[in-house]
Design an enzyme around this catalytic site. Structure first.
Site, PDB file in Angstrom:
ATOM      1  N   LYS A 206      49.643 -39.290 -17.917  1.00  0.00           N
ATOM      2  CA  LYS A 206      48.915 -39.888 -16.784  1.00  0.00           C
ATOM      3  C   LYS A 206      47.385 -40.352 -16.990  1.00  0.00           C
ATOM      4  O   LYS A 206      46.801 -41.460 -16.975  1.00  0.00           O
ATOM      5  CB  LYS A 206      48.969 -39.267 -15.484  1.00  0.00           C
ATOM      6  N   GLU A 212      47.294 -30.990 -25.170  1.00  0.00           N
ATOM      7  CA  GLU A 212      48.466 -31.165 -25.996  1.00  0.00           C
ATOM      8  C   GLU A 212      48.886 -32.213 -26.102  1.00  0.00           C
ATOM      9  O   GLU A 212      49.292 -32.263 -27.371  1.00  0.00           O
ATOM     10  CB  GLU A 212      49.510 -30.158 -24.884  1.00  0.00           C
ATOM     11  N   GLY A 267      51.837 -36.236 -11.114  1.00  0.00           N
ATOM     12  CA  GLY A 267      52.508 -35.948 -12.128  1.00  0.00           C
ATOM     13  C   GLY A 267      53.922 -35.338 -11.972  1.00  0.00           C
ATOM     14  O   GLY A 267      54.941 -35.962 -12.827  1.00  0.00           O
ATOM     15  N   ARG A 268      53.807 -34.339 -11.184  1.00  0.00           N
ATOM     16  CA  ARG A 268      55.237 -33.555 -10.981  1.00  0.00           C
ATOM     17  C   ARG A 268      56.374 -34.675 -10.106  1.00  0.00           C
ATOM     18  O   ARG A 268      57.418 -34.142  -9.874  1.00  0.00           O
ATOM     19  CB  ARG A 268      55.050 -32.423 -10.513  1.00  0.00           C
ATOM     20  N   HIS A 384      76.500 -13.845 -15.910  1.00  0.00           N
ATOM     21  CA  HIS A 384      76.762 -12.820 -17.099  1.00  0.00           C
ATOM     22  C   HIS A 384      75.468 -12.069 -17.621  1.00  0.00           C
ATOM     23  O   HIS A 384      75.381 -11.372 -18.423  1.00  0.00           O
ATOM     24  CB  HIS A 384      77.274 -13.239 -18.141  1.00  0.00           C
ATOM     25  N   LYS A 504      41.962 -24.281 -18.395  1.00  0.00           N
ATOM     26  CA  LYS A 504      41.765 -25.499 -19.457  1.00  0.00           C
ATOM     27  C   LYS A 504      40.313 -25.330 -19.924  1.00  0.00           C
ATOM     28  O   LYS A 504      40.138 -25.550 -21.194  1.00  0.00           O
ATOM     29  CB  LYS A 504      41.851 -26.665 -18.880  1.00  0.00           C
TER      30      LYS A 504
HETATM   31  C1  G6Q Z   1      51.572 -32.488 -12.454  1.00  0.00           C
HETATM   32  C2  G6Q Z   1      50.344 -31.864 -13.144  1.00  0.00           C
HETATM   33  C3  G6Q Z   1      50.616 -31.635 -14.377  1.00  0.00           C
HETATM   34  C4  G6Q Z   1      50.286 -32.762 -15.233  1.00  0.00           C
HETATM   35  C5  G6Q Z   1      50.279 -32.541 -16.862  1.00  0.00           C
HETATM   36  C6  G6Q Z   1      50.100 -33.789 -17.880  1.00  0.00           C
HETATM   37  O1  G6Q Z   1      51.589 -32.834 -11.120  1.00  0.00           O
HETATM   38  O2  G6Q Z   1      49.509 -32.597 -12.733  1.00  0.00           O
HETATM   39  O3  G6Q Z   1      51.891 -30.994 -14.849  1.00  0.00           O
HETATM   40  O4  G6Q Z   1      51.702 -33.733 -15.324  1.00  0.00           O
HETATM   41  O5  G6Q Z   1      49.034 -31.781 -16.852  1.00  0.00           O
HETATM   42  O6  G6Q Z   1      49.060 -34.422 -17.412  1.00  0.00           O
HETATM   43  P1  G6Q Z   1      49.124 -35.820 -18.019  1.00  0.00           P
HETATM   44  O7  G6Q Z   1      49.950 -36.801 -17.713  1.00  0.00           O
HETATM   45  O8  G6Q Z   1      47.827 -36.515 -17.257  1.00  0.00           O
HETATM   46  O9  G6Q Z   1      49.085 -35.636 -19.736  1.00  0.00           O
END
Ligand code: G6Q
Length: 543
Positions: A206, A212, A267-268, A384, A504
């Protein structure tokens, strides 16, 4: 709004819990032959049996009263109409617009967003079709056979979960991989057997700034250029999904392979936006549209179904019931479908990042429990390993059992075994086995106390016909809106995630301190300092 714990509905639920909290499901089922009917509901293609919960009609009435008192319906309507309900980031929360049908109108700041959504969906469909039918080729004119999604968190968990869930609908001639972790092993393992000339990387981010993802994207670019032997290959072998088009362009992704989304998609909550590009390439645009239709059907159900038959509302309120009145700390998610192996991890983020909050919408510390811990594994695997604790441990763990009537595998007989286990586990958890029953069956005296299973462990059972794209969409929206309901009751912002920031920032500070060569002036606490010193010295030895 009155503080939650002093609200009349909350107090009534507390008193009610004191009365019925210890009642056993055995007695409740014995006393009410119509219980299964009374406590089940249907919507968006899903059937929810919530009769094996420690509730009676009064509980439901009081929980619905709580929802009314907390303004859940108004808040829901605010979300659907594009109000900026993510107050801490001053953003609208409009994942429901991602699956609104063409021609619908949903506005943010006076401008319709649905037309934009469909423009991107059309561009994705065109791109996905060209890759699937081989019209889109790589730098050396080879067909793309491998798709590697690089992204983390919300840009990873949904796509990976959906890919696995819908493999039966996917193109089996292609490979799909997902790289999230900054641990270089993740990238190396995902790519070690791939032919670069047949590989497309989708950088899903996003913000297009995530450490990462940008690190792995850079590694991917270097890997590709080295293997294909040309910088010019990058434009054919990279696509990007982001709200940060400037960042994407700077990275060198061809604008024709770039797909946007908007700040009103969290994002989620983004797997049905362009973040789902890998899903669409895997299952095709038609199946992706079917998934969106499933999401939309549940959105409409949540928006319009009467409270007493509203699945997400009921599911959310039951979570509040156990979380706040029984003190249950966790929820188990047990999909009886191997294809939903990553579903618990996906829900973990959805629930815990959304509702793991310590202050209310006004910024005041809450004096009640907010989001539960979510965890789980597919059945029958979990039976299990950890089900022992569910049956005889000392903790109350409400579980959601999720199953499907029709098998996807040709081994149809095995599906009956799978589902028999799901029904049996819910039955055993609810009703258990008493010492008297065991003794009547000839249990030796010395073993009987160990074999007793008390029961009274609550479950929801979610049953659908087939694990297909439409059903998956509906299931995901069910949980999205359940999480929403809980957040509305607790008056928290379910759409921000400030808690992940500090780590972070601190990592950013520590990164240069780990680089060999320069002796850092460590100013952390004594534990962190000592760990860094030890790491540096061992790393030096290793190299
Ligand atoms: C979700 C969070 C988080 C995000 C990641 C990746 O709601 O905001 O999990 O999706 O940190 O972020 P980017 O898509 O910006 O790389």
């Amino acid at each position: 709004m009155t503080a939650l714990k002093s609200s009349p509905a909350w107090k009534a639920l507390k008193a009610h819990h004191a009365q019925i909290g210890n009642l056993h499901l055995r007695a409740m089922f014995n006393d009410d032959p119509g219980r299964a009917d009374r406590f089940s509901a249907e919507g968006g293609g899903l059937f929810l049996d919530y009769s094996k919960n420690r509730i009676n009609a009064e509980t439901v009435r009081l929980l619905l009263g709580l929802a009314e008192e907390r303004g859940v319906a108004n808040r829901r309507d605010d979300m659907f109409s594009g109000e900026k309900i993510n107050v801490t980031e001053r953003r609208a929360v409009l994942h429901i617009a991602l699956r609104a049908p063409r021609g619908a109108r949903i506005e943010v700041d006076g401008a319709d967003v649905v037309a934009d959504v469909h423009k991107v969906l059309d561009a994705m469909a065109e791109f996905a079709a060209r890759i699937r039918d081989g019209r889109y080729v790589g730098h050396t004119c080879k067909r793309i056979r491998n798709v590697v999604n690089i992204g983390i968190g919300g840009s990873f968990l949904g796509p990976q979960m959906a890919y696995r869930a819908l493999r039966a609908f996917g193109d089996r001639s292609m490979n799909f991989r997902f790289v999230a972790n900054v641990d270089g092993t993740d990238f190396s393992e995902a790519t070690q057997d791939l032919d670069a000339a047949e590989t497309l990387f989708i950088i899903s981010s996003k913000t297009f700034t995530t450490l990462e993802t940008m690190t792995n994207a850079t590694a991917a670019r270097a890997w590709l250029v080295e293997k294909v032997g040309s910088d010019a290959a990058v434009s054919r072998h990279f696509a990007a999904v982001s709200t940060n088009i400037e960042g994407v362009t700077k990275f060198g992704v061809d604008p024709a392979n770039t797909f946007g989304f908007w700040d009103w998609v969290g994002g989620r909550y983004s797997m049905d936006s362009a973040i789902g590009l890998s899903t669409m390439i895997a299952i095709g645009a038609e199946n992706f549209a079917a998934m969106l239709a499933g999401f939309h059907a549940m959105d409409e159900h949540f928006r319009t179904a009467p409270p007493a038959r509203n699945l997400p509302l009921l599911l959310g309120l039951l979570t509040v019931w156990y979380n706040n009145f029984f003190g249950a700390q966790t929820i188990g998610i047990m999909p009886y479908a191997a294809a939903l192996a990553r579903f618990p991890a996906y829900l973990q983020q959805l629930q815990m990042e959304s509702n793991g909050k310590h202050v209310d919408l006004e910024g005041h510390p809450v004096d009640y429990q907010t989001g539960p811990i979510v965890w789980g594994e597919p059945g029958t695997d979990g039976q299990h390993s950890f089900y022992q604790l569910l049956h005889q441990g000392t903790k109350l763990v409400p579980c959601d059992m999720i199953g499907f009537c029709k098998p996807l595998s040709p081994l149809a007989g095995q599906h009956d075994l799978l589902m028999a286990n799901m029904f049996a586990q819910a039955e055993a958890l609810a009703f258990g086995k008493t010492a008297a029953e065991l003794m009547a069956e000839g249990s030796p005296d010395f073993q009987t106390p160990f074999r007793v299973t008390e029961g009274n462990r609550p479950t929801n059972t979610i049953l659908a016909d087939t694990l297909d794209p439409t059903t998956l969409g509906s299931l995901l929206a069910l949980y999205e809106h359940s999480v929403f309901t809980q957040g509305a009751v607790w008056s928290i912002d379910s759409f921000d995630q400030w808690g992940v920031e500090l780590g972070k920032v601190l990592a950013g500070r520590i990164i240069p301190e780990l680089r060999l060569g320069v002796e850092p002036d460590l100013k952390h606490d004594s534990s962190t300092n000592a760990l860094i010193v030890r790491f540096r010295s061992r790393r030096k030895d290793a190299s």
